[in-house]
Design an enzyme around this catalytic site. Structure first.
Site, PDB file in Angstrom:
ATOM      1  N   LYS A  16       6.803   9.979  20.171  1.00 51.30           N
ATOM      2  CA  LYS A  16       8.219   9.581  20.188  1.00 51.30           C
ATOM      3  C   LYS A  16       8.836   9.910  21.535  1.00 51.30           C
ATOM      4  CE  LYS A  16      10.078  13.897  20.075  1.00 51.30           C
ATOM      5  NZ  LYS A  16      10.770  14.494  21.209  1.00 51.30           N
ATOM      6  N   PRO A 101       0.169  13.126  24.675  1.00 47.92           N
ATOM      7  CA  PRO A 101       0.046  14.313  25.529  1.00 47.92           C
ATOM      8  C   PRO A 101       0.377  15.610  24.786  1.00 47.92           C
ATOM      9  CG  PRO A 101       1.790  12.813  26.321  1.00 47.92           C
ATOM     10  CD  PRO A 101       1.044  12.102  25.253  1.00 47.92           C
ATOM     11  N   ALA A 103       1.747  19.314  24.273  1.00 49.45           N
ATOM     12  CA  ALA A 103       2.893  20.074  24.814  1.00 49.45           C
ATOM     13  C   ALA A 103       3.686  19.233  25.809  1.00 49.45           C
ATOM     14  CB  ALA A 103       2.435  21.391  25.460  1.00 49.45           C
ATOM     15  N   GLY A 104       3.870  17.956  25.472  1.00 46.06           N
ATOM     16  CA  GLY A 104       4.503  17.027  26.409  1.00 46.06           C
ATOM     17  C   GLY A 104       5.901  16.597  26.035  1.00 46.06           C
ATOM     18  N   MET A 106       6.551  14.892  23.302  1.00 42.93           N
ATOM     19  CA  MET A 106       6.428  13.583  22.656  1.00 42.93           C
ATOM     20  C   MET A 106       6.006  13.699  21.195  1.00 42.93           C
ATOM     21  SD  MET A 106       5.197  11.077  25.652  1.00 42.93           S
ATOM     22  CE  MET A 106       6.002   9.733  24.791  1.00 42.93           C
ATOM     23  N   SER A 110       3.720  17.094  15.801  1.00 47.43           N
ATOM     24  CA  SER A 110       4.414  16.552  14.625  1.00 47.43           C
ATOM     25  C   SER A 110       3.703  15.304  14.113  1.00 47.43           C
ATOM     26  CB  SER A 110       5.857  16.193  14.994  1.00 47.43           C
ATOM     27  OG  SER A 110       6.527  17.332  15.463  1.00 47.43           O
ATOM     28  N   ASP A 143      10.604  17.409  13.912  1.00 48.82           N
ATOM     29  CA  ASP A 143      10.267  16.023  14.263  1.00 48.82           C
ATOM     30  C   ASP A 143       9.285  15.380  13.283  1.00 48.82           C
ATOM     31  OD1 ASP A 143      11.815  16.258  16.542  1.00 48.82           O
ATOM     32  OD2 ASP A 143      10.109  16.718  17.857  1.00 48.82           O
TER      33      ASP A 143
HETATM   34  O1  C5P Z   1      11.150  22.419  14.369  1.00 43.14           O
HETATM   35  P1  C5P Z   1      10.188  22.695  15.461  1.00 43.14           P
HETATM   36  O2  C5P Z   1       9.042  23.558  15.012  1.00 43.14           O
HETATM   37  O3  C5P Z   1       9.736  21.488  16.188  1.00 43.14           O
HETATM   38  O4  C5P Z   1      10.997  23.543  16.514  1.00 43.14           O
HETATM   39  C1  C5P Z   1      10.348  24.271  17.527  1.00 43.14           C
HETATM   40  C2  C5P Z   1      11.353  25.169  18.192  1.00 43.14           C
HETATM   41  O5  C5P Z   1      12.284  24.382  18.942  1.00 43.14           O
HETATM   42  C3  C5P Z   1      12.215  25.981  17.247  1.00 43.14           C
HETATM   43  O6  C5P Z   1      11.589  27.174  16.908  1.00 43.14           O
HETATM   44  C4  C5P Z   1      13.457  26.214  18.082  1.00 43.14           C
HETATM   45  O7  C5P Z   1      13.237  27.237  19.029  1.00 43.14           O
HETATM   46  C5  C5P Z   1      13.585  24.932  18.861  1.00 43.14           C
HETATM   47  N1  C5P Z   1      14.466  23.952  18.188  1.00 43.14           N
HETATM   48  C6  C5P Z   1      15.826  24.184  18.167  1.00 43.14           C
HETATM   49  N2  C5P Z   1      16.654  23.284  17.564  1.00 43.14           N
HETATM   50  C7  C5P Z   1      16.169  22.168  16.999  1.00 43.14           C
HETATM   51  C8  C5P Z   1      14.786  21.897  17.009  1.00 43.14           C
HETATM   52  C9  C5P Z   1      13.961  22.817  17.619  1.00 43.14           C
HETATM   53  O8  C5P Z   1      16.297  25.197  18.692  1.00 43.14           O
HETATM   54  N3  C5P Z   1      17.010  21.316  16.429  1.00 43.14           N
END
Ligand code: C5P
Length: 304
Positions: A16, A101, A103-104, A106, A110, A143
Site C-alpha cells: 500500500k 520491500p 521495513a519500507g 508499504m 501487514s 494496516d
Molecule cells: O499497528 P502497527 O503494529 O502497525 O503499529 C506499529 C507502531 O506504529 C505502533 O506500535 C505505534 O508505535 C505506531 N503507530 C501509531 N499510530 C498508529 C499506527 C501505528 O503510533 N495509528
C-alpha cells in the site's frame, strides 16, 4: 484438527501507499489517531500455507534477513490468533515470497498477516463474516484490515476503520527503495519529538484528494498527496530529500514518502513515464533499487 485440504494454498496480498496520511495526537494507548487514504499497489507478497506437524515459517525474496522466522512474525501470529479464536490447530508450514520491500513503509508485514488470515480461514473452511476477519486483522496491526480489503479506502482510528473510496482508472507509480529500513514506532516517536519542538504543518481534510482519486486524473491528484510522517522520516534519513528531488527532476508529477518510509513513491502521468522515472532514479544512485507499480488493486486474494 487440521484442514482436510491436502494441497498447499497460496494467497497474494498487495503493498500500500498512503495518498493522504494525517496524523493526530498520540492517544492514551500509544497509537496516533489517523485520517488516511490508502491505495493498494501491484507489488505483492505470496503466502503459501501447507498443513504440517508444526508451525514453521520460511521466507524468500529480497531483504529476508530482516524478516523474523520465529513466532513473532505477523503471519505466524495471524494463524495462531485465528486458530485460538476458532479452536483450530495452528500447525502448518508458512512460506512467504516477499515482493514488497521489507521495513519500507508499504505494509509488507501487514500483507503477510492478511494473506495468512485469509489462507488459514480458507484452509479450515471457516464460515466467518468479513467483519470477524477484520476484527482479528485489526488486533494484529493497524494496516492489516486494509491489506485484506485493498483498492482505495479512507482509514480512521489507528487506520483500521475503513470506508471504501471511489477510484477511477489506474494510477501509475515509481517506487524508490532505500538501502536501510525505518522502524514505524521510531518514525511516530520522531514526529512527536518534532511536534514538541515546534509545530510542523498538519494535513487538512482529505476531501479534495478523495475527489481527485475519483476523477482518475493524476495531474489533479499530484499536488494533494500529503504525509504527516514525511518530516519525521526525512529527519531520520535526510538522504531521502535527494531521492524525492531526483524523482521530480526525472519527471514525476509528485513524490512522497510512503507511510513511515523510507520508500519514496512517485506518482507519474502514465505507465511509460513511470518506467522512465524509474530508469533515471536507478541511474542517479539515490536509492537501492526501483519498482514500478499501479493501483488500485484488490486486497488479499486466494491464487487459483
Ligand atoms: O499497528 P502497527 O503494529 O502497525 O503499529 C506499529 C507502531 O506504529 C505502533 O506500535 C505505534 O508505535 C505506531 N503507530 C501509531 N499510530 C498508529 C499506527 C501505528 O503510533 N495509528
Amino acid at each position: 484438527m487440521l484442514s482436510v485440504v491436502p494441497t498447499p494454498l497460496t494467497v497474494r496480498a498487495p503493498a500500500k501507499v498512503n495518498l493522504h496520511l494525517g496524523v493526530g495526537d498520540v492517544r492514551p494507548d500509544g497509537f496516533h489517531e489517523l485520517v488516511t487514504v490508502f491505495q493498494a499497489l501491484s507489488l505483492h507478497d505470496d503466502v503459501t500455507l501447507t498443513p504440517a506437524d508444526a508451525l514453521t515459517l520460511h521466507v524468500t525474496g529480497e531483504g529476508v534477513r530482516d524478516v523474523p522466522t520465529d513466532p513473532t512474525n505477523l503471519a505466524a501470529r495471524a494463524v495462531v490468533a485465528l486458530a485460538e479464536r476458532y479452536g483450530r490447530d495452528p500447525n502448518m508450514r508458512i512460506d512467504i515470497a516477499k515482493g514488497i520491500p521489507v521495513a519500507g513503509g508499504m505494509a509488507g508485514g501487514s500483507a503477510d498477516a492478511a494473506a495468512a488470515l485469509l489462507g488459514a480461514a480458507t484452509l479450515w473452511g471457516l464460515d466467518i463474516e468479513r467483519d470477524e476477519l477484520d476484527e482479528v486483522a485489526a488486533s494484529l496491526g493497524s494496516d492489516v484490515p486494509f491489506s485484506l480489503h485493498g483498492h482505495t479506502a479512507l482509514g480512521t482510528g489507528r487506520g483500521e476503520r475503513l470506508i471504501p473510496a471511489l477510484a477511477r482508472g489506474e494510477f501509475h507509480w515509481t517506487l524508490a527503495l532505500a538501502r536501510e529500513g525505518l522502524s514505524t514506532p521510531a518514525v511516530y516517536r520522531e514526529l512527536d519529538r518534532l511536534r514538541e519542538a515546534g509545530d510542523p504543518p498538519r494535513a487538512g481534510s482529505p476531501d479534495d484528494l478523495l475527489a481527485a482519486v475519483a476523477s482518475g486524473d493524476p495531474h489533479r491528484l499530484a499536488p494533494l498527496l500529503v504525509n504527516d510522517l514525511q518530516a519525521a522520516a526525512l529527519s531520520l534519513q535526510p538522504g531521502l530529500r535527494r531521492t524525492l528531488r531526483a524523482g521530480m527532476e526525472a519527471g514525476a508529477l509528485a513524490g512522497i514518502v510512503s507511510g513511515s518510509g523510507p520508500t519514496c513513491a512517485f506518482l507519474c502521468a502514465s505507465a511509460d513515464d513511470a518506467v522512465d522515472v524509474g530508469t533515471e532514479l536507478a541511474g542517479a544512485g539515490v536509492c537501492r533499487t526501483v519498482r514500478v507499480a499501479s493501483g488500485p488493486v484488490p486486497g488479499a486474494t486466494v491464487v487459483p
